[in-house]
Every structure is written in C-alpha cells, then in structure tokens.
Design a protein around this motif. Structure first.
Motif, PDB file in Angstrom:
ATOM      1  N   PHE A  41      18.589  10.517  33.697  1.00  0.00           N
ATOM      2  CA  PHE A  41      18.222   9.430  32.798  1.00  0.00           C
ATOM      3  C   PHE A  41      19.518   8.791  32.313  1.00  0.00           C
ATOM      4  O   PHE A  41      20.400   9.487  31.808  1.00  0.00           O
ATOM      5  N   ASP A  75      15.303   5.553  32.920  1.00  0.00           N
ATOM      6  CA  ASP A  75      15.432   6.228  34.212  1.00  0.00           C
ATOM      7  C   ASP A  75      16.705   5.806  34.944  1.00  0.00           C
ATOM      8  O   ASP A  75      17.070   4.625  34.963  1.00  0.00           O
ATOM      9  N   THR A  77      18.605   8.762  26.948  1.00  0.00           N
ATOM     10  CA  THR A  77      17.406   9.250  26.276  1.00  0.00           C
ATOM     11  C   THR A  77      17.668   9.115  24.782  1.00  0.00           C
ATOM     12  O   THR A  77      18.679   9.615  24.289  1.00  0.00           O
TER      13      THR A  77
END
Length: 406
Positions: free
Chosen positions: A211, A226, A214
C-alpha cells in the motif's frame, strides 16, 4: 504567518533572432558562473557576496556584455549553489567505527570537494523588473538579452491562478530544453500558520510497498492507497532497463537516459497526486504524521521476486516534500516520528512484540490482549498516537518537526 513557495513554468515563443539572443546570453552567463565557481574554490570557499563582488565585478563589467544586474545575479547564483551543496553534505553525513567500536558521525562541509562545481548547461537567472517584466496587460513578457531587451509571447497553462496580488513574483530561470525555451519563476505567498489551538484532526500515515499509504485518523477511520499497480509498472521499467544495459550500445545508453527521465516524471506525478488526495481528504487544520524512513529497508518477502528490489529506489522523501508544502497551503502541517516499533506495538495494551506481526497474512495479533487488525492499519494507528503526543505538548524522543518547505 508562513511563506509558501511555488514555481510557475511559462513556455516562451521566441523567433529565430530572439532564440539566438537567449542562447548567447545564457552561454555567457554559464561562462561567468564557472569563473566565479573556480574563484570560490581557489579562495577557500569564500561565499560572501560582497567579497566576490569586490574581486570580480569590475573585471566582468569590462570583459562581458552582461549588464550590471545580470552580473550580480551570477554572483548570487553561484554562491547559492555552493550553499545548497554544503547543506546537502551536512544532511547526508557519513559514519565510521572508531577504536572503541562505536559509530561516529562526521559532518561534511565544502572542504570535501576536490574540484569546483561546474555549470554544465547554459542558463540565466533573471531578476524581476530588472531582467524580466510582464507588459501589454500580461499578454507579453520583456526579457533582458545581451545589450537590450526583447518582447515575446508566452503561455502558462495551469498557472493563471498564481497571477494574483496574493503571490509575489521572484527570480526567474531561463531554461532551454529540447529546442524549447521556458521561464521558471519562483513565487511566494504568506498564509496563516498551523495552530495547535484550532483543535486539529490527526492523520497517521503508514507508507509501504503493498500500500502506498495507509491512514488512520482521529475519528478512527482508515484509508488504504493500493500500490500494486505502481509496483507492476516499476517492474516493467526494470525489465526494459536490464535489456538496454545488456546491449551497451550508444543508442541503448541514450534510451536508458530517456527511460530514467520518463520514470522520474511518472513517479513525481504519482507522489503529487497522492499528496493532493491526502490534503483533499482531510482538509485544513490537519496534523499529518509520517515515519522518518531514512535508512529504512522494507520487508519484501510477501512480494514476487521480480518486485523485491522496488524499495531501493522508492521516492518517499519526495512524497514528504509534496505533502508538506501542500499541507502548508491549507493551514495544516507535517511531523515525522521514529519508525521504531510502530509495526510491533499493540495500540490497546502497549505490548511490543515482533512475533505478533504476521507478514504472510498481513495481520497483527497481540498474544497478550488478543487484539487483531491489519498490520498496515496498526502502523498507521501507532503513528497517529505519536501525533497525539506531539499535539498535547508531551516531549517524546521519537517525534521531530519536519522542516522541509515547499
């Protein structure tokens, strides 16, 4: 108040004669800059503008067609370049082990340079009004060349919003790139600074490879950005680069350089869009908390082998820079915290245990209080908690203000 900095890029449209004048002026500027650089190197890195001016100004006025303001600009440009290099050396100091087997950090300074800084491309820094100005109701621009000024048309698509009274125009750089001429103008604007009394929200940001980011905020909400598509594209760049390197031909080397520039532009765009998304999602009066990822290596065991080298060239510092200046524009700010144990500490009971994190399932499971959650989310939660400590004024050894300005 805090001063924001931006750079607007204008495309210039000189005719053949004007283009020749620009090239002659920028080459002369480059020549004088290299002379000044050699003088600084020969005189123990003397960076005082007054002393440089005292020794070289009269000589340049007698032997160069550049006007007085442009010569002064050369002095400022070269001195500023050396100061930038000196600061970079100080920030990237190196370490060695002494006789006691302890790591010792050695700060670098300009005395480490073994040769003077070289200005390898024609250039010219132009002072507003003295060397460039807008005329005919901002429809044309007037620029100094050797011996005279010339007017020409320009376009600044996307930068129109900066031509307001709020933004102050500064020094501009004349740039020649792939047969086209551009003017890069530095602009500044004063805005209200981040105020901890405004009850700001906090957004902890955990960065990684699987990722891109986050986030975990004060309200307990989590956002995942993502990074798989980014990794795959980097893999394609890597494969093409290996093929070209194996050829080793002149044309292959040229394509390698073009490929590197293309990849850098793409990654810069990714970081710009991610930073913009973050400030848009959280708005003004937000404390963005990041980990200091200097010298950090990411665990890549859960990634395909072809993608495991991606962390080595990941541009995390660039994202910090973009997020910092975009946050400043909306009265928000950025702080950095140490990454130590942010992926191992349980946010509920405080237990620090490495084995509680399971890379294969991307899960954190505390064996003491049985708290379970996604491991990336856990990192963002711990980072957000350190942001709370900073906001409350608690002195903490793992928190430091990020000083990078836009």
């Amino acid at each position: 108040m805090v001063k924001l900095g931006r750079t607007i890029k204008l495309r210039l449209y000189p005719d053949t004669n004007q283009a020749e004048q620009f090239l002659a002026m920028s080459q002369e500027y480059q020549r004088l800059a290299n002379i000044v650089s050699q003088w600084i190197f020969d005189h123990d890195f003397q960076l005082s503008w007054l002393k440089i001016n005292h020794h070289l100004y009269k000589i340049f006025r007698q032997r160069s067609e550049l006007n007085s303001q442009m010569i002064q600009s050369v002095f400022r440009t070269v001195s500023a370049r050396y100061k930038t290099v000196r600061e970079q050396m100080r920030q990237h100091s190196y370490r060695y082990k002494n006789e006691e087997d302890k790591w010792v950090q050695v700060p670098r300074d300009l005395t480490w340079l073994v040769k003077p800084i070289r200005f390898r491309r024609p250039q010219a820094d132009l002072v507003r009004q003295s060397n460039y100005s807008f005329v005919d109701g901002m429809r044309q621009i007037s620029i100094t060349t050797l011996g005279k000024r010339t007017k020409l048309n320009f376009t600044g698509r996307g930068f129109e919003k900066y031509f307001t009274d709020d933004w102050k125009l500064g020094t501009a750089k004349l740039v020649h790139n792939q047969g086209k001429w551009f003017l890069h103008i530095g602009i500044t604007k004063e805005v209200s600074d981040f105020d901890t009394k405004d009850n700001p929200q906090i957004a902890g940001i955990d960065r990684g490879l699987r990722f891109l980011a986050t986030t975990f905020d004060t309200e307990g909400k989590t956002l995942f950005f993502d990074g798989q598509k980014i990794l795959r594209r980097r893999k394609k760049f890597l494969e093409i680069r290996r093929q070209l390197q194996s050829k080793g031909t002149k044309s292959a080397k040229k394509r390698l350089k073009q490929l590197a520039q293309r990849e850098n532009r793409w990654m810069t765009d990714v970081n710009h869009r991610l930073a913009k998304t973050l400030v848009t999602a959280y708005g003004s009066h937000t404390l963005f908390v990041l980990e200091d990822l200097t010298h950090v290596t990411f665990n890549t065991d859960d990634l395909p082998k072809s993608l495991r080298n991606s962390h080595r060239s990941w541009s995390f510092f660039q994202l910090e820079t973009f997020l910092t200046y975009k946050a400043q524009a909306i009265q928000s700010t950025v702080v950095k915290v140490s990454p130590a144990f942010t992926s191992q500490r349980c946010p509920r009971c405080g237990l620090v245990e490495k084995t509680n994190r399971h890379h294969d399932t991307h899960e954190y499971w505390c064996q003491q209080c049985q708290y379970r959650c996604n491991d990336d989310r856990l990192g963002a939660m711990n980072i957000e908690m350190l942001g709370q400590k900073w906001l409350s004024g608690v002195k903490h050894p793992k928190i430091e203000k990020l000083t990078t300005a836009g």
